[in-house]
Design a protein around this motif. Sequence first.
Motif, PDB file in Angstrom:
ATOM      1  N   ASP A  70      -1.599  19.662  -3.325  1.00 27.51           N
ATOM      2  CA  ASP A  70      -2.834  19.467  -2.578  1.00 27.51           C
ATOM      3  C   ASP A  70      -3.324  18.027  -2.704  1.00 27.51           C
ATOM      4  OD1 ASP A  70      -3.209  20.278  -5.328  1.00 27.51           O
ATOM      5  OD2 ASP A  70      -5.371  20.356  -4.922  1.00 27.51           O
ATOM      6  N   LEU A  71      -3.206  17.434  -3.892  1.00 28.20           N
ATOM      7  CA  LEU A  71      -3.613  16.038  -4.077  1.00 28.20           C
ATOM      8  C   LEU A  71      -2.592  15.082  -3.484  1.00 28.20           C
ATOM      9  CD1 LEU A  71      -5.101  16.008  -7.683  1.00 28.20           C
ATOM     10  CD2 LEU A  71      -6.311  15.947  -5.508  1.00 28.20           C
ATOM     11  N   ALA A  72      -1.330  15.440  -3.552  1.00 26.90           N
ATOM     12  CA  ALA A  72      -0.293  14.575  -2.986  1.00 26.90           C
ATOM     13  C   ALA A  72      -0.473  14.437  -1.486  1.00 26.90           C
ATOM     14  CB  ALA A  72       1.093  15.133  -3.304  1.00 26.90           C
ATOM     15  N   ARG A  73      -0.906  15.506  -0.827  1.00 28.00           N
ATOM     16  CA  ARG A  73      -1.115  15.457   0.629  1.00 28.00           C
ATOM     17  C   ARG A  73      -2.304  14.588   1.014  1.00 28.00           C
ATOM     18  NH1 ARG A  73       0.277  20.967   0.244  1.00 28.00           N
ATOM     19  NH2 ARG A  73      -1.924  21.520   0.148  1.00 28.00           N
ATOM     20  N   LYS A  74      -3.239  14.366   0.095  1.00 33.62           N
ATOM     21  CA  LYS A  74      -4.408  13.540   0.389  1.00 33.62           C
ATOM     22  C   LYS A  74      -4.051  12.055   0.484  1.00 33.62           C
ATOM     23  CE  LYS A  74      -7.492  16.790   0.376  1.00 33.62           C
ATOM     24  NZ  LYS A  74      -8.236  17.144   1.555  1.00 33.62           N
ATOM     25  N   LEU A  75      -2.971  11.662  -0.161  1.00 33.47           N
ATOM     26  CA  LEU A  75      -2.523  10.272  -0.087  1.00 33.47           C
ATOM     27  C   LEU A  75      -1.659  10.110   1.158  1.00 33.47           C
ATOM     28  CD1 LEU A  75      -1.637   9.922  -3.814  1.00 33.47           C
ATOM     29  CD2 LEU A  75      -3.260   8.469  -2.621  1.00 33.47           C
ATOM     30  N   VAL A  76      -2.041   9.190   2.008  1.00 32.02           N
ATOM     31  CA  VAL A  76      -1.316   9.017   3.268  1.00 32.02           C
ATOM     32  C   VAL A  76      -0.672   7.637   3.308  1.00 32.02           C
ATOM     33  CG1 VAL A  76      -2.737  10.623   4.579  1.00 32.02           C
ATOM     34  CG2 VAL A  76      -3.418   8.240   4.441  1.00 32.02           C
ATOM     35  N   MET A  91       0.835  -1.203   0.000  1.00 25.94           N
ATOM     36  CA  MET A  91       0.000   0.000   0.000  1.00 25.94           C
ATOM     37  C   MET A  91       0.870   1.254   0.000  1.00 25.94           C
ATOM     38  SD  MET A  91      -2.972   1.544   0.253  1.00 25.94           S
ATOM     39  CE  MET A  91      -4.321   1.075   1.265  1.00 25.94           C
ATOM     40  N   ASN A  92       1.928   1.245   0.793  1.00 25.16           N
ATOM     41  CA  ASN A  92       2.806   2.411   0.852  1.00 25.16           C
ATOM     42  C   ASN A  92       3.553   2.622  -0.460  1.00 25.16           C
ATOM     43  OD1 ASN A  92       2.003   3.132   3.414  1.00 25.16           O
ATOM     44  ND2 ASN A  92       3.606   1.971   4.409  1.00 25.16           N
ATOM     45  N   CYS A  93       3.910   1.543  -1.136  1.00 24.14           N
ATOM     46  CA  CYS A  93       4.550   1.666  -2.452  1.00 24.14           C
ATOM     47  C   CYS A  93       3.566   2.206  -3.480  1.00 24.14           C
ATOM     48  CB  CYS A  93       5.083   0.314  -2.908  1.00 24.14           C
ATOM     49  SG  CYS A  93       6.510  -0.236  -1.981  1.00 24.14           S
ATOM     50  N   VAL A  94       2.336   1.711  -3.441  1.00 21.67           N
ATOM     51  CA  VAL A  94       1.312   2.150  -4.389  1.00 21.67           C
ATOM     52  C   VAL A  94       0.975   3.620  -4.168  1.00 21.67           C
ATOM     53  CG1 VAL A  94      -1.120   1.838  -5.007  1.00 21.67           C
ATOM     54  CG2 VAL A  94       0.350  -0.137  -4.768  1.00 21.67           C
ATOM     55  N   VAL A  95       1.067   4.094  -2.924  1.00 24.62           N
ATOM     56  CA  VAL A  95       0.769   5.486  -2.603  1.00 24.62           C
ATOM     57  C   VAL A  95       1.918   6.411  -3.024  1.00 24.62           C
ATOM     58  CG1 VAL A  95       0.521   7.052  -0.633  1.00 24.62           C
ATOM     59  CG2 VAL A  95      -0.882   5.018  -0.782  1.00 24.62           C
ATOM     60  N   SER A  96       3.143   5.936  -2.961  1.00 25.63           N
ATOM     61  CA  SER A  96       4.299   6.781  -3.274  1.00 25.63           C
ATOM     62  C   SER A  96       4.299   7.268  -4.721  1.00 25.63           C
ATOM     63  CB  SER A  96       5.597   6.022  -3.001  1.00 25.63           C
ATOM     64  OG  SER A  96       5.717   5.754  -1.631  1.00 25.63           O
ATOM     65  N   ALA A  97       3.887   6.421  -5.640  1.00 22.92           N
ATOM     66  CA  ALA A  97       3.906   6.793  -7.054  1.00 22.92           C
ATOM     67  C   ALA A  97       2.945   7.943  -7.358  1.00 22.92           C
ATOM     68  CB  ALA A  97       3.607   5.576  -7.922  1.00 22.92           C
ATOM     69  N   PRO A  98       1.656   7.847  -6.980  1.00 17.71           N
ATOM     70  CA  PRO A  98       0.779   8.991  -7.234  1.00 17.71           C
ATOM     71  C   PRO A  98       1.199  10.245  -6.460  1.00 17.71           C
ATOM     72  CG  PRO A  98      -0.535   7.037  -6.830  1.00 17.71           C
ATOM     73  CD  PRO A  98       0.887   6.691  -6.525  1.00 17.71           C
ATOM     74  N   GLN A  99       1.776  10.066  -5.266  1.00 19.16           N
ATOM     75  CA  GLN A  99       2.265  11.235  -4.523  1.00 19.16           C
ATOM     76  C   GLN A  99       3.325  11.975  -5.343  1.00 19.16           C
ATOM     77  OE1 GLN A  99       3.624   9.718  -0.730  1.00 19.16           O
ATOM     78  NE2 GLN A  99       1.889  10.628   0.339  1.00 19.16           N
ATOM     79  N   PHE A 100       4.284  11.229  -5.865  1.00 15.39           N
ATOM     80  CA  PHE A 100       5.328  11.845  -6.687  1.00 15.39           C
ATOM     81  C   PHE A 100       4.717  12.458  -7.942  1.00 15.39           C
ATOM     82  CE2 PHE A 100       8.320  11.672 -10.198  1.00 15.39           C
ATOM     83  CZ  PHE A 100       9.373  12.414  -9.674  1.00 15.39           C
ATOM     84  N   PHE A 101       3.806  11.735  -8.563  1.00 16.86           N
ATOM     85  CA  PHE A 101       3.162  12.203  -9.787  1.00 16.86           C
ATOM     86  C   PHE A 101       2.448  13.534  -9.554  1.00 16.86           C
ATOM     87  CE2 PHE A 101      -0.722  12.185 -12.461  1.00 16.86           C
ATOM     88  CZ  PHE A 101      -0.129  12.277 -13.697  1.00 16.86           C
ATOM     89  N   PHE A 102       1.660  13.620  -8.487  1.00 19.32           N
ATOM     90  CA  PHE A 102       0.924  14.853  -8.215  1.00 19.32           C
ATOM     91  C   PHE A 102       1.848  15.990  -7.789  1.00 19.32           C
ATOM     92  CE2 PHE A 102      -2.759  11.904  -7.291  1.00 19.32           C
ATOM     93  CZ  PHE A 102      -3.392  12.168  -8.491  1.00 19.32           C
ATOM     94  N   ALA A 103       2.820  15.683  -6.937  1.00 20.99           N
ATOM     95  CA  ALA A 103       3.683  16.739  -6.399  1.00 20.99           C
ATOM     96  C   ALA A 103       4.681  17.250  -7.434  1.00 20.99           C
ATOM     97  CB  ALA A 103       4.418  16.221  -5.174  1.00 20.99           C
ATOM     98  N   SER A 104       5.306  16.345  -8.186  1.00 20.90           N
ATOM     99  CA  SER A 104       6.380  16.757  -9.086  1.00 20.90           C
ATOM    100  C   SER A 104       5.937  16.961 -10.523  1.00 20.90           C
ATOM    101  CB  SER A 104       7.505  15.728  -9.054  1.00 20.90           C
ATOM    102  OG  SER A 104       8.050  15.667  -7.765  1.00 20.90           O
ATOM    103  N   THR A 105       5.215  16.008 -11.060  1.00 22.55           N
ATOM    104  CA  THR A 105       4.857  16.067 -12.466  1.00 22.55           C
ATOM    105  C   THR A 105       3.726  17.072 -12.728  1.00 22.55           C
ATOM    106  OG1 THR A 105       5.535  13.771 -12.727  1.00 22.55           O
ATOM    107  CG2 THR A 105       4.159  14.689 -14.470  1.00 22.55           C
ATOM    108  N   LEU A 106       2.692  17.036 -11.883  1.00 27.83           N
ATOM    109  CA  LEU A 106       1.547  17.926 -12.096  1.00 27.83           C
ATOM    110  C   LEU A 106       1.609  19.211 -11.287  1.00 27.83           C
ATOM    111  CD1 LEU A 106      -1.449  15.427 -12.158  1.00 27.83           C
ATOM    112  CD2 LEU A 106      -0.203  16.395 -14.076  1.00 27.83           C
ATOM    113  N   ASP A 107       2.534  19.286 -10.334  1.00 26.22           N
ATOM    114  CA  ASP A 107       2.627  20.433  -9.430  1.00 26.22           C
ATOM    115  C   ASP A 107       1.284  20.666  -8.724  1.00 26.22           C
ATOM    116  OD1 ASP A 107       3.939  22.432  -8.078  1.00 26.22           O
ATOM    117  OD2 ASP A 107       3.534  23.953  -9.605  1.00 26.22           O
ATOM    118  N   ARG A 108       0.740  19.567  -8.183  1.00 24.80           N
ATOM    119  CA  ARG A 108      -0.517  19.613  -7.425  1.00 24.80           C
ATOM    120  C   ARG A 108      -0.283  19.027  -6.039  1.00 24.80           C
ATOM    121  NH1 ARG A 108      -5.530  18.761 -10.162  1.00 24.80           N
ATOM    122  NH2 ARG A 108      -6.332  19.119  -8.078  1.00 24.80           N
TER     123      ARG A 108
END
Length: 132
Positions: A93-99, A74-91
């Motif tokens: 706010d969405l990265a913080r929603k994934l815990v 679960m933590n691995c699956v969460v890390s990818a979208p966190q990086f995607f939202f924070a770095s690739t999309l510059d969002r």
Amino acid sequence: MSTILPNTSVSPLRQKLIDDMTMRHFSVATQRNYIRDVGCFASFLRRPPDTATSQDVGQFQLAQSEASVPVPTMNCVVSAPQFFFASTLDRPDLARKLVRVKHPRHLPVVLSRDEVARLRNTTTSLKHQAAL
């Protein structure tokens, strides 16, 4: 560094994700896993991942939890979208929603002094007693 998908056409969004990971010197294995996990998120949404909302992110993580995905996975699956939202999309706010989920740690079983003494007394060899 070799490319992840050399012979296939890549969407601009996926290419930006790959470029962001390459720029940060992610290993090829990490890049492959992040692409897979962001793809899993997109499959869950049934639309491009850059259109996700905070509700979508919460529902995705809840679905993973209900599917009894193990905590480390679960933590691995969460890390990818966190990086995607924070770095690739510059969002961010969405990265913080994934815990990340706390991994329950269990203490190892430790022998009592009596059990150690009985175990040590089962052998008469000094070498074996020292090892025990």
